[in-house]
Design an enzyme around this catalytic site. Structure first.
Site, short mmCIF file in Angstrom:
data_model
loop_
_atom_site.label_atom_id
_atom_site.label_comp_id
_atom_site.label_asym_id
_atom_site.label_seq_id
_atom_site.Cartn_x
_atom_site.Cartn_y
_atom_site.Cartn_z
N VAL A 283 0.90 -1.16 0.00
CA VAL A 283 0.00 0.00 0.00
C VAL A 283 0.93 1.20 0.00
CG1 VAL A 283 -1.88 1.22 1.11
CG2 VAL A 283 -1.68 -1.26 1.38
N GLU A 284 0.97 1.93 -1.11
CA GLU A 284 1.88 3.06 -1.23
C GLU A 284 1.10 4.36 -1.10
OE1 GLU A 284 5.17 2.88 -3.94
OE2 GLU A 284 4.47 0.97 -4.74
N GLY A 285 1.61 5.23 -0.25
CA GLY A 285 0.93 6.49 -0.01
C GLY A 285 0.09 6.42 1.26
N GLU B 144 10.41 2.17 -8.56
CA GLU B 144 9.06 2.73 -8.44
C GLU B 144 8.28 2.62 -9.74
OE1 GLU B 144 6.02 4.03 -6.26
OE2 GLU B 144 8.04 3.85 -5.44
#
Length: 495
Positions: free
Chosen positions: A90-92, A195
């Site tokens: 889960v990015e952010g 990324e």
């Protein structure tokens, strides 16, 4: 006078009848020509279908090519462990806005682990000869961080002045800091390819710097390490509008698995869809959620062909490949404990098994390592036997930790690029693709509508991007169905 027992029996009978009528109405709706067929049951397809259902458009049919829902969020068994072949983080997290995926992950209580990259400078290995001095690696990290900051400021300036887009690499050249040594290339790979899954020379500056995911939702990342799998978030969304049995399994007749769409015929009167097994389905509209890589392939035959402007928009986007290779060993020979989870390998060949992660926190006692490769290296590795990949990986590990380390007992090499239903892992914004091309990518063609993480202007490539794109695309279609308002506005180029 009716006694309590008779009252209870009547209530039970009414409850059973209500359930039967509910199933009957759903089956009856499925037997009609659907209003919308949604192609693909990944996060964006399920999100779009739920949004349609919430708007009262329940006469839908979801056709999924594989035997499961989730798409590129896919757990698998590896050496007795449940690991993620696709999306893993889960990015952010931790910013001013709530990431909707983080909210779901917490609602269903998925087990997650904060990813701490702060000590990478202490864990960066030479091609041969052990670790770099921490001061040397940290100095270079700080120096290249300054280049990242320069690039973000330049991107903001170019956008404000409505200037043409440039690549990330061009920004580096303007700062006179093009990585060339093994250590510089390793850190550059860590900053960008890790990324975006593609190198700075092909990655858009204006669409990735600063990156909206981290600017809006926060800079923290959480690794999902739960036996239920990250795909549980897709099931969570699906179960809000699809019926399930008492065991929680989705049994809704509006979801059909193993239905690979191979042809879409569209006209002003509706759409006809053929699947690989010879089945034919009709609907008023179709919502396509396959990856941009699939749309760039010949898997789906459109009749008539999509118009040139649409084909051009689709082919201007990149489908990147991000490969997470898992390895299991009889015992641990790498550093463990706080500050050792991530480590880098600096090789003269850029991207050659550069990013490593030891998974002791996530899978205690498992003796598992994860190494990430991308782009051309991913494609090269997919085309060779796993035994060759294992030999290459062992060569790298022996260069880092010595010749006497044990041989890996198990290896898992996902093959997303080779899989005709995915053709990669996620989209990447190439140089020059602006809001104009983005509008064209998601713009409908007659009764054919499009969704997917690649249609998310700000969050392409992310799980939250796929989820939000499904909502956005459905909200484009809903007024068309309900009010006949089917005009989609493409902003003029340069606005």
């Amino acid at each position: 006078m009716v006694n309590n027992k008779e009252t209870s029996m009547v209530a039970s009978l009414l409850a059973v009848m209500a359930v039967v009528l509910s199933f009957f109405s759903i089956a009856q709706a499925a037997a009609k020509v659907p209003t919308v067929i949604v192609v693909g049951a990944g996060m964006s397809g399920i999100s779009a279908a739920k949004t349609l259902s919430d708007a009262g458009i329940k006469n839908i049919l979801i056709l999924e090519a594989t035997d499961r829902i989730g798409g590129r969020i896919h757990k698998t068994n590896f050496a007795g462990l449940s690991v993620e072949m696709g999306a893993n983080w889960v990015e952010g997290v931790g910013g001013s806005e709530m990431n909707p995926i983080w909210e779901m992950v917490n609602k269903i209580k998925l087990k997650t682990f904060f990813s701490d990259y702060d000590n990478v400078s202490s864990n960066t290995y030479k091609q041969v000869g052990g670790l770099y001095a921490e001061s040397v690696a940290q100095h270079l990290l700080d120096s290249l961080d300054n280049v990242v900051e320069f690039s973000e400021n330049l991107s903001t300036l170019l956008t404000a002045k409505k200037q043409e887009d440039i690549s990330v690499l061009t920004a580096q050249r303007l700062k006179n800091r093009v990585p060339s040594t093994p250590l510089e290339m390793a850190i550059d790979y860590y900053n960008y390819d890790y990324e975006f899954a593609e190198p700075p020379r092909v990655t858009s500056l204006q669409n990735t710097a600063p990156l909206p995911t981290f600017a809006n939702f926060g800079e923290d990342l959480y690794f999902v390490g739960d036996s239920r799998g990250y795909e549980s978030v897709v099931h969570y969304v699906a179960k809000q509008f699809l019926t399930t049995n008492k065991d929680g399994q989705i049994t809704d007749p509006r979801l059909l698995l193993n239905k690979a769409v191979v042809q879409i015929t569209y006209s002003p009167s509706g759409v006809i869809i053929k699947t690989e097994d010879g089945s034919v389905y009709r609907a008023e509209y179709v919502m396509l959620s396959p990856s941009i890589g699939v749309l760039q392939s010949t898997l789906i035959d459109f009749k008539p062909d999509l118009p040139p402007w649409k084909i051009l928009a689709i082919y201007q986007f990149d489908m990147a490949v991000y490969t997470k290779i898992f390895l299991k060993f009889p015992y641990k020979f790498w550093p463990a404990g706080n500050g050792t989870e991530f480590f880098l390998y600096a090789h003269e060949k850029r991207g050659y098994y550069t990013i490593w992660q030891q998974l002791e926190r996530e899978y205690p006692g498992s003796n598992v390592l994860l190494v990430t490769v991308t782009d051309d290296e991913s494609k090269r590795i997919e085309q060779q036997p796993d035994s060759d990949t294992k030999a290459e990986v062992m060569g790298v590990l022996r260069a880092m930790f010595g010749k006497n380390i044990p041989e890996a007992t198990d290896i898992l090499v996902p093959r997303w690029w080779s899989n005709k239903f995915y053709k990669g892992t996620f989209s990447n914004w190439p140089i020059g693709v602006s809001r104009f091309e983005f509008d064209q990518i998601r713009a409908p063609v007659g009764r054919v509508y499009f969704t997917g993480e690649h249609t998310s202007q700000h969050y392409n490539g992310y799980v939250h991007g796929a989820y939000l794109a499904g909502i956005d695309s459905a909200n484009i279609l809903i007024p068309c169905i309900k009010k006949g308002a089917c005009t989609y506005h493409v902003q003029p180029k340069g606005t």
